[in-house]
Design a protein around this motif. Structure first.
Motif, mmCIF file in Angstrom:
data_model
loop_
_atom_site.group_PDB
_atom_site.id
_atom_site.type_symbol
_atom_site.label_atom_id
_atom_site.label_comp_id
_atom_site.label_asym_id
_atom_site.label_seq_id
_atom_site.Cartn_x
_atom_site.Cartn_y
_atom_site.Cartn_z
ATOM 1 N N VAL A 85 3.299 -51.913 30.694
ATOM 2 C CA VAL A 85 4.513 -52.725 30.670
ATOM 3 C C VAL A 85 5.642 -51.927 30.029
ATOM 4 O O VAL A 85 5.461 -51.342 28.958
ATOM 5 C CB VAL A 85 4.309 -54.036 29.878
ATOM 6 C CG1 VAL A 85 5.617 -54.824 29.800
ATOM 7 C CG2 VAL A 85 3.208 -54.890 30.500
ATOM 8 N N ASP A 109 8.163 -49.985 39.836
ATOM 9 C CA ASP A 109 7.457 -50.827 40.801
ATOM 10 C C ASP A 109 6.495 -49.993 41.652
ATOM 11 O O ASP A 109 5.351 -50.398 41.900
ATOM 12 C CB ASP A 109 8.451 -51.556 41.707
ATOM 13 C CG ASP A 109 9.234 -52.635 40.979
ATOM 14 O OD1 ASP A 109 8.832 -52.994 39.851
ATOM 15 O OD2 ASP A 109 10.248 -53.108 41.524
ATOM 16 N N ALA A 114 4.411 -52.757 35.212
ATOM 17 C CA ALA A 114 5.156 -54.015 35.112
ATOM 18 C C ALA A 114 6.388 -53.819 34.234
ATOM 19 O O ALA A 114 6.398 -52.989 33.323
ATOM 20 C CB ALA A 114 4.266 -55.114 34.550
ATOM 21 N N ARG A 115 7.434 -54.586 34.516
ATOM 22 C CA ARG A 115 8.693 -54.455 33.775
ATOM 23 C C ARG A 115 9.302 -55.829 33.541
ATOM 24 O O ARG A 115 9.042 -56.781 34.275
ATOM 25 C CB ARG A 115 9.674 -53.598 34.569
ATOM 26 C CG ARG A 115 9.923 -54.129 35.986
ATOM 27 C CD ARG A 115 10.919 -53.292 36.739
ATOM 28 N NE ARG A 115 11.031 -53.655 38.140
ATOM 29 C CZ ARG A 115 11.785 -54.638 38.606
ATOM 30 N NH1 ARG A 115 12.496 -55.385 37.767
ATOM 31 N NH2 ARG A 115 11.854 -54.881 39.909
ATOM 32 N N THR A 116 10.136 -55.902 32.516
ATOM 33 C CA THR A 116 10.815 -57.151 32.198
ATOM 34 C C THR A 116 12.031 -56.836 31.343
ATOM 35 O O THR A 116 12.085 -55.803 30.673
ATOM 36 C CB THR A 116 9.878 -58.123 31.458
ATOM 37 O OG1 THR A 116 10.574 -59.358 31.199
ATOM 38 C CG2 THR A 116 9.380 -57.548 30.151
ATOM 39 N N ALA A 129 6.916 -59.824 32.641
ATOM 40 C CA ALA A 129 5.898 -58.892 33.121
ATOM 41 C C ALA A 129 4.549 -59.558 32.905
ATOM 42 O O ALA A 129 4.249 -60.012 31.798
ATOM 43 C CB ALA A 129 5.975 -57.579 32.353
#
Length: 358
Positions: A85, A109, A114-116, A129
């Motif tokens: 993440v 991606d 995962a990203r947020t 995420a």
């Protein structure tokens, strides 16, 4: 079995780090900490740069520093470290304008990271995420269900949301890309509404562990202000299980509320920054949260049981296990900073250990 989830402070892969990595192996940036990272079941970082070869430096407002890393090496390096993440709500995701932010989102991606905290719009920036943290049974693992109960080896569901109060000009809105920006003020109605919206989205995945990653406050400050303490406690009351703070470039104390750790600032993990001889922004920890399964009724729940702080230091644009002197300094400093919160650590080898058992 217990899952071990790592959290780091700022990971800045641009400028001199980027230059050095062009003439050394991809995973050299992780130095002697590489094996420790590989042994984790999941790893969450604050990515303090964009991953792009495009864009021009932000000039709409005064910005003294601009951080960008070549994705040709930086993305494989994140993969080699096992990064799961990336928190992106920070003051550098638009350093090279929208095109570089879009490249960063695309590269993460494509790598399955995962990203947020940042996106094409505020709606995307508020998306959590979400991932399943799997593990394999290892000798010595203890299962806390009743006698004769079957071991439940299902994965732990992790959800991470990310916010920043830095650089409001980088804030996303309904039509423009940027960060999930909030004012760190529990009395601010818009802040409460925005944070609760992100938390509700995260809860749609029915997570076993909910993390808020916050890039908050100014640089080189060693103690959180009262407003941050109030905000962190409010987030725990709202159902967050761990606060992952960063931004100050130096670590701050750890507080525990209802068995949930508030890491006010994790400091820096890797960068090329000038080192303050007194504050030692080149020293910090790899923060490792242990989360254990517990049989309740017809199912299994997960609960944080321990936070382990493993000393690190930055040298030659890479992160390393701390030297003996640096580890001593960091342990003493963390105890000093955490004492006002009533937090007491035990010592285990080079690490500090904080029990979270009720």
């Amino acid at each position: 079995m217990t899952r071990r989830i790592g959290f780091t402070g700022d990971v800045m892969l641009g400028r001199l780090v980027d230059d050095r990595q062009r003439s050394r192996p991809v995973d050299a940036v992780w130095g002697t900490v590489s094996d420790r990272l590989h042994r984790l079941d999941a790893l969450v970082i604050n990515l303090e740069c964009v991953l792009s070869a495009r864009g021009r430096q932000w000039r709409r407002t005064h910005r003294p520093f601009h951080f960008r890393a070549d994705p040709d090496w930086a993305v494989p390096a994140l993969e080699r470290a096992g990064v799961d993440v990336c928190a992106l709500a920070n003051n550098h995701v638009l350093d090279y304008e929208e095109v570089a932010l879009r490249d960063t989102l695309e590269h993460l991606d494509e790598a399955g990271i995962a990203r947020t905290g940042a996106g094409e719009t505020i709606d995307e920036a508020l998306e959590p995420a979400v991932l399943t943290v799997d593990g394999s049974a290892e000798e010595g693992d203890e299962y806390e269900g009743g006698e004769g109960e079957k071991r439940d080896d299902r994965g732990l569901e992790l959800a991470v949301v990310s916010f920043t109060d830095n650089t409001p000009e980088y804030a996303a809105d309904e039509k423009s890309p940027g960060t999930a920006w909030v004012d760190i003020d529990v009395d601010d109605e818009q802040t409460r509404r925005r944070v609760r919206e992100a938390l509700e989205r995260a809860r749609e995945s029915d997570p076993d562990l909910l993390v808020a990653s916050l890039h908050w406050g100014p640089n080189m400050v060693t103690e959180p202000p009262d407003s941050f303490r109030e905000f962190g406690r409010w987030l725990i009351d709202e159902g967050v299980d761990l606060i992952h703070g960063h931004s100050a470039h130096v670590f701050q104390g750890v507080e525990v509320r209802d068995g949930c750790p508030i890491v006010y600032d994790a400091g820096d993990f890797v960068d090329d920054y000038a080192v303050d001889a007194e504050l030692h922004n080149d020293r910090s920890f790899l923060f490792v949260l242990s989360v254990a399964p517990e049989k309740r009724g017809d199912g299994t729940t997960w609960r944080p049981t321990e936070l382990r702080l493993e000393p690190i230091e930055i040298d030659d644009c890479a992160v390393h296990e701390a030297s003996s002197d640096a580890a001593d300094w960091s342990r003493d400093r963390m105890r000093e900073l955490s004492s006002p919160f009533g937090t007491a650590f035990e010592r285990d080898g080079e690490a500090l250990v904080l029990s979270l058992d009720a």
